[in-house]
Design a protein around this motif. Structure first.
Motif, PDB file in Angstrom:
ATOM      1  N   PRO A 242      57.796  34.376  47.555  1.00 49.03           N
ATOM      2  CA  PRO A 242      57.602  35.535  46.700  1.00 49.03           C
ATOM      3  C   PRO A 242      56.193  35.141  45.723  1.00 49.03           C
ATOM      4  O   PRO A 242      55.811  34.139  45.685  1.00 49.03           O
ATOM      5  CB  PRO A 242      58.734  34.991  45.727  1.00 49.03           C
ATOM      6  N   GLN A 243      55.621  36.540  45.321  1.00 52.27           N
ATOM      7  CA  GLN A 243      54.517  36.586  44.860  1.00 52.27           C
ATOM      8  C   GLN A 243      54.636  37.204  43.255  1.00 52.27           C
ATOM      9  O   GLN A 243      54.928  37.992  43.041  1.00 52.27           O
ATOM     10  CB  GLN A 243      53.287  37.304  45.155  1.00 52.27           C
ATOM     11  N   THR A 244      54.454  36.087  42.308  1.00 52.45           N
ATOM     12  CA  THR A 244      54.651  36.779  40.940  1.00 52.45           C
ATOM     13  C   THR A 244      53.590  37.228  40.373  1.00 52.45           C
ATOM     14  O   THR A 244      52.019  36.622  40.189  1.00 52.45           O
ATOM     15  CB  THR A 244      55.160  35.590  39.831  1.00 52.45           C
ATOM     16  N   VAL A 245      53.415  38.674  40.173  1.00 50.12           N
ATOM     17  CA  VAL A 245      52.163  39.401  39.888  1.00 50.12           C
ATOM     18  C   VAL A 245      52.110  39.702  38.447  1.00 50.12           C
ATOM     19  O   VAL A 245      51.017  39.918  37.964  1.00 50.12           O
ATOM     20  CB  VAL A 245      52.383  40.593  40.738  1.00 50.12           C
ATOM     21  N   LEU A 246      53.372  39.827  37.801  1.00 51.79           N
ATOM     22  CA  LEU A 246      53.160  40.004  36.250  1.00 51.79           C
ATOM     23  C   LEU A 246      53.763  38.834  35.554  1.00 51.79           C
ATOM     24  O   LEU A 246      55.180  38.347  36.167  1.00 51.79           O
ATOM     25  CB  LEU A 246      53.701  41.199  35.717  1.00 51.79           C
TER      26      LEU A 246
ATOM     27  N   PRO B 100      39.864  41.737  37.205  1.00 51.36           N
ATOM     28  CA  PRO B 100      39.408  41.669  38.346  1.00 51.36           C
ATOM     29  C   PRO B 100      40.380  42.403  39.479  1.00 51.36           C
ATOM     30  O   PRO B 100      41.767  42.623  39.049  1.00 51.36           O
ATOM     31  CB  PRO B 100      39.607  40.246  38.763  1.00 51.36           C
ATOM     32  N   SER B 101      40.199  42.795  40.583  1.00 53.93           N
ATOM     33  CA  SER B 101      41.088  43.390  41.688  1.00 53.93           C
ATOM     34  C   SER B 101      42.063  42.481  42.007  1.00 53.93           C
ATOM     35  O   SER B 101      41.904  41.346  42.054  1.00 53.93           O
ATOM     36  CB  SER B 101      40.124  43.515  42.813  1.00 53.93           C
ATOM     37  N   GLY B 102      43.355  42.810  41.967  1.00 47.96           N
ATOM     38  CA  GLY B 102      44.495  41.990  42.139  1.00 47.96           C
ATOM     39  C   GLY B 102      45.071  41.346  40.887  1.00 47.96           C
ATOM     40  O   GLY B 102      46.277  40.505  41.054  1.00 47.96           O
ATOM     41  N   SER B 103      44.818  41.525  39.591  1.00 53.28           N
ATOM     42  CA  SER B 103      45.177  40.943  38.614  1.00 53.28           C
ATOM     43  C   SER B 103      46.408  41.609  38.169  1.00 53.28           C
ATOM     44  O   SER B 103      47.019  41.004  37.236  1.00 53.28           O
ATOM     45  CB  SER B 103      43.971  40.643  37.564  1.00 53.28           C
ATOM     46  N   GLY B 104      46.780  42.534  38.664  1.00 53.94           N
ATOM     47  CA  GLY B 104      47.995  43.240  38.322  1.00 53.94           C
ATOM     48  C   GLY B 104      48.051  44.366  37.612  1.00 53.94           C
ATOM     49  O   GLY B 104      49.140  44.793  37.071  1.00 53.94           O
ATOM     50  N   LYS B 105      47.055  44.938  37.243  1.00 53.94           N
ATOM     51  CA  LYS B 105      46.706  46.332  36.516  1.00 53.94           C
ATOM     52  C   LYS B 105      47.918  47.430  37.054  1.00 53.94           C
ATOM     53  O   LYS B 105      48.507  48.098  36.045  1.00 53.94           O
ATOM     54  CB  LYS B 105      45.213  46.773  36.450  1.00 53.94           C
ATOM     55  N   SER B 106      47.493  47.624  38.352  1.00 57.63           N
ATOM     56  CA  SER B 106      48.348  48.914  38.779  1.00 57.63           C
ATOM     57  C   SER B 106      49.794  48.555  38.591  1.00 57.63           C
ATOM     58  O   SER B 106      50.930  49.447  38.212  1.00 57.63           O
ATOM     59  CB  SER B 106      48.204  49.323  40.207  1.00 57.63           C
ATOM     60  N   THR B 107      50.132  47.134  39.188  1.00 58.58           N
ATOM     61  CA  THR B 107      51.608  46.777  39.074  1.00 58.58           C
ATOM     62  C   THR B 107      52.356  46.971  37.562  1.00 58.58           C
ATOM     63  O   THR B 107      53.459  47.244  37.284  1.00 58.58           O
ATOM     64  CB  THR B 107      51.797  45.286  39.505  1.00 58.58           C
ATOM     65  N   LEU B 108      51.326  46.709  36.547  1.00 62.13           N
ATOM     66  CA  LEU B 108      51.660  46.894  35.263  1.00 62.13           C
ATOM     67  C   LEU B 108      52.027  48.353  34.763  1.00 62.13           C
ATOM     68  O   LEU B 108      53.177  48.557  34.489  1.00 62.13           O
ATOM     69  CB  LEU B 108      50.620  46.261  34.263  1.00 62.13           C
TER      70      LEU B 108
ATOM     71  N   THR C 218      41.300  50.800  34.711  1.00 57.84           N
ATOM     72  CA  THR C 218      39.937  51.044  35.306  1.00 57.84           C
ATOM     73  C   THR C 218      39.085  49.780  35.617  1.00 57.84           C
ATOM     74  O   THR C 218      39.293  49.020  34.967  1.00 57.84           O
ATOM     75  CB  THR C 218      39.309  51.922  34.471  1.00 57.84           C
ATOM     76  N   HIS C 219      38.078  49.986  36.367  1.00 56.17           N
ATOM     77  CA  HIS C 219      37.151  48.867  36.753  1.00 56.17           C
ATOM     78  C   HIS C 219      35.693  49.236  36.031  1.00 56.17           C
ATOM     79  O   HIS C 219      34.984  48.683  36.061  1.00 56.17           O
ATOM     80  CB  HIS C 219      36.707  48.945  38.123  1.00 56.17           C
ATOM     81  N   ASP C 220      35.795  50.578  35.637  1.00 59.27           N
ATOM     82  CA  ASP C 220      34.456  51.135  34.990  1.00 59.27           C
ATOM     83  C   ASP C 220      34.359  50.954  33.441  1.00 59.27           C
ATOM     84  O   ASP C 220      34.893  51.461  32.815  1.00 59.27           O
ATOM     85  CB  ASP C 220      34.626  52.564  35.485  1.00 59.27           C
TER      86      ASP C 220
HETATM   87  N1  LIG Z   1      54.597  46.052  46.967  1.00 57.99           N
HETATM   88  C1  LIG Z   1      54.078  44.930  46.787  1.00 57.99           C
HETATM   89  N2  LIG Z   1      54.427  44.001  47.745  1.00 57.99           N
HETATM   90  C2  LIG Z   1      53.782  42.751  47.835  1.00 57.99           C
HETATM   91  N3  LIG Z   1      52.669  42.257  46.711  1.00 57.99           N
HETATM   92  C3  LIG Z   1      52.307  43.419  45.998  1.00 57.99           C
HETATM   93  C4  LIG Z   1      52.601  44.741  46.193  1.00 57.99           C
HETATM   94  N4  LIG Z   1      52.040  45.419  45.335  1.00 57.99           N
HETATM   95  C5  LIG Z   1      51.064  44.758  44.717  1.00 57.99           C
HETATM   96  N5  LIG Z   1      51.188  43.436  45.237  1.00 57.99           N
HETATM   97  C6  LIG Z   1      50.200  42.435  45.012  1.00 57.99           C
HETATM   98  O1  LIG Z   1      50.334  42.092  43.501  1.00 57.99           O
HETATM   99  C7  LIG Z   1      48.825  41.804  43.239  1.00 57.99           C
HETATM  100  C8  LIG Z   1      48.372  42.725  42.133  1.00 57.99           C
HETATM  101  O2  LIG Z   1      48.141  44.267  42.512  1.00 57.99           O
HETATM  102  P1  LIG Z   1      47.704  45.267  41.833  1.00 57.99           P
HETATM  103  O3  LIG Z   1      47.416  46.306  42.574  1.00 57.99           O
HETATM  104  O4  LIG Z   1      48.620  45.349  40.434  1.00 57.99           O
HETATM  105  O5  LIG Z   1      46.211  44.820  41.076  1.00 57.99           O
HETATM  106  P2  LIG Z   1      45.069  45.679  40.491  1.00 57.99           P
HETATM  107  O6  LIG Z   1      44.902  44.720  39.292  1.00 57.99           O
HETATM  108  O7  LIG Z   1      45.624  46.934  40.301  1.00 57.99           O
HETATM  109  O8  LIG Z   1      43.923  45.632  41.471  1.00 57.99           O
HETATM  110  P3  LIG Z   1      42.905  46.507  41.919  1.00 57.99           P
HETATM  111  O9  LIG Z   1      42.104  46.584  40.772  1.00 57.99           O
HETATM  112  O10 LIG Z   1      42.348  46.309  43.360  1.00 57.99           O
HETATM  113  O11 LIG Z   1      43.567  47.999  41.842  1.00 57.99           O
HETATM  114  C9  LIG Z   1      47.867  41.712  44.420  1.00 57.99           C
HETATM  115  O12 LIG Z   1      47.850  40.395  44.846  1.00 57.99           O
HETATM  116  C10 LIG Z   1      48.816  42.685  45.260  1.00 57.99           C
HETATM  117  O13 LIG Z   1      48.337  42.195  46.721  1.00 57.99           O
END
Ligand SMILES: Nc1ncnc2c1ncn2[C@@H]1O[C@H](COP(=O)(O)OP(=O)(O)OP(=O)(O)O)[C@@H](O)[C@H]1O
Length: 254
Positions: free
Chosen positions: A20-24, A42-50, A202-204
């Protein structure tokens, strides 16, 4: 008063590969009513997931999200859907407009579904929003017959037609050229100044520099924040804000 608060918010994805991957990780966030907050990192830091987790589009693993004084973690899918429809707005790149509807119908659809006000009021509101965002002439067009910037304006109209308390944006200007992006930001600032709370990822730096407060996410946690204060449009201090923000981001290694 906070319109939105998270306490010890965690989100873990089951990846299907056994790990399992802990994203937040233990996210504590407080957003005041009427605030404009940007999330960078950074990309992948969890912004969208948040954003997805806060808005109940994705379930949190643990912790709580308190929206307008109500803990939404215990709400059913249906209750969350109603809450999103009536009180939240979204400008997410993944949430495409519907191909078989013209621009106007895309804008009014969610308002018809919400049934908060009658159709006449909705149509009037849609006309006002299209005028404000400069797309009135495109109302009858198919969504394939307009530019990316025009489509984004339509998405903004759609996101605010139900007069949400909070507007979430995930890279709302990401796909646009700089002129279209700054026009979209003008519209978002108008919306914010009219009282809607905004939280966007945003990245901008140019986009984030227009927010009141910028949060920095790293590896699933909010590790730092930078207060810029309300944007002064009259004195045009955007350049200075952008420079300050860039210096802060540079220190963080962004
Ligand atoms: N549905 C999912 N299942 C498994 N892992 C996920 C899922 N959605 C996101 N992740 C993982 O969670 C992490 C955070 O993703 P997220 O899209 O929240 O990052 P982000 O900061 O918004 O990135 P970006 O700036 O590239 O949009 C990433 O490693 C991604 O691979």
């Amino acid at each position: 008063m906070f319109i939105l608060e998270t306490k010890g918010l965690n989100k873990t994805f089951e990846t299907g590969q056994g790990t399992p991957q802990t994203v937040l990780k233990d996210v504590h966030l407080q957003v005041s009513k009427g605030e404009f907050v940007a999330i960078m990192g950074p990309s992948g830091s969890g912004k969208s997931t948040l954003l997805y987790t806060i808005s109940g589009m994705d379930r949190m693993t643990s912790g709580s999200v308190i929206f307008k004084g109500q803990d939404i973690s215990g709400l059913s899918e249906r209750e969350l859907a109603v809450l999103r429809l009536n009180q939240m707005g979204f400008i997410f790149q993944q949430m495409h407009l519907l191909k078989n509807l013209n621009i106007r119908d895309n804008i009014i659809l969610s308002a018809y579904q919400a049934k908060i006000v009658n159709r006449r009021t909705i149509n009037k509101r849609a006309a006002e929003l299209m005028k404000k965002t400069g797309i009135s002439a495109l109302a009858e067009r198919d969504i394939t017959q307009v530019s990316g910037g025009q489509l984004q304006r339509a998405a903004i109209c759609r996101s605010i037609i139900n007069e949400p308390d909070i507007l979430f944006g995930d890279e709302p200007t990401g796909a646009l050229n700089s002129k279209a992006a700054s026009e979209i930001m003008e519209i978002l600032i108008d919306i914010n100044q009219a009282g809607t709370t905004i939280l966007l990822a945003t990245h901008d730096a140019k986009v984030a520099a227009q927010a009141e407060r910028v949060l920095y996410m790293l590896d699933g946690s909010i590790t730092s924040e930078h207060r810029l204060g309300k944007l002064n449009r009259i004195n045009g201090d955007l350049k200075e804000r952008e420079e300050k923000l860039s210096a802060w981001l540079f220190q963080l290694g962004f």
